[in-house]
Write a protein that holds these residues in place. Structure first.
Motif, short mmCIF file in Angstrom:
data_model
loop_
_atom_site.label_atom_id
_atom_site.label_comp_id
_atom_site.label_asym_id
_atom_site.label_seq_id
_atom_site.Cartn_x
_atom_site.Cartn_y
_atom_site.Cartn_z
N TRP A 1 -30.21 -29.91 -25.82
CA TRP A 1 -31.18 -28.82 -25.70
C TRP A 1 -31.53 -28.34 -27.10
O TRP A 1 -30.67 -27.83 -27.81
CB TRP A 1 -30.59 -27.68 -24.88
N ALA B 1 -26.91 -27.39 -24.03
CA ALA B 1 -26.99 -26.30 -23.07
C ALA B 1 -26.10 -26.64 -21.90
O ALA B 1 -25.91 -27.81 -21.58
CB ALA B 1 -28.43 -26.08 -22.61
N ARG C 1 -26.92 -21.70 -24.05
CA ARG C 1 -27.13 -22.60 -25.18
C ARG C 1 -25.87 -22.67 -26.05
O ARG C 1 -25.16 -21.67 -26.20
CB ARG C 1 -28.32 -22.15 -26.01
#
Length: 201
Positions: A136, A141, A156
């Protein structure tokens, strides 16, 4: 993609762009229920986003086709379960995909290959189902599944060391550490968080 091309074209061999636009334009409105119908298409708003689409079902199956004409993003959901809410799944998928394809947010693509060692499914047993870890942005993530609105629970992770990440808090600061153990094949076998191990499945 054909719908986007047909709407923008001056002519189309299948359907005149004016006809398609007229089909997608609301012809019937119920303001109280926020229902809008075109010709073969429904239209609805979610925040500032306007969607056009059509859903369907028959015994054992549900489907939803959703198009955001401004952002030129389409989502199709096909389900083999009567109880599945295909429209909500389509909305959840749009929320995941749309930030990554908006022109104003598009940047040089990160190298996801560097995160391959960590991505996958990890067991939450006995407290939950599973956690998916995906590449991510410039990090990772994690999201617990099943979840009808995964973006609300997405966390995250920013890399801070060798096989070590920290959770990115809503204000951008860093939270607790997430550390991965790596196996002989170079892939993570489990991760540690709050002193608890979570094995890869």
């Amino acid at each position: 993609m054909w719908q986007f091309r047909a709407r923008d074209a001056e002519g189309d061999p299948v359907l005149d762009p004016r006809t398609l636009r007229e089909m997608q334009r609301p012809h019937w409105v119920d303001a109280e229920l926020q229902l809008f119908r075109g010709i073969g298409f429904g239209t609805w708003k979610d925040g500032t986003n306007i969607f056009v689409g059509h859903g369907g079902h028959c015994p054992g199956y549900r489907s939803q086709f959703t198009v955001n004409l401004d952002k030129k993003i389409a989502v199709t959901v096909l389900s083999n379960a009567n109880a599945a809410d295909a429209t909500r799944y389509a909305k959840a998928l749009f929320d995941i995909v749309s930030p990554t394809v908006r022109k104003e947010e598009r940047k040089e693509a990160p190298s996801f290959a560097s995160m391959d060692a960590y991505t996958g499914s990890y067991s939450d047993y006995p407290w939950g189902g599973e956690t998916l870890i995906v590449a991510w942005g410039d990090g990772l993530a994690m999201v617990d599944v099943p979840d009808i609105e995964p973006m609300k629970g997405l966390e995250r992770l920013r890399k801070t060391g060798e096989h070590t990440f920290r959770r990115v808090l809503p204000d951008g600061s860093l939270g607790e550490e997430v550390r991965f153990e790596i196996g002989a094949d170079g892939r993570a076998t489990r991760y540690w968080r709050h002193s608890n191990p979570w094995p890869r499945t």
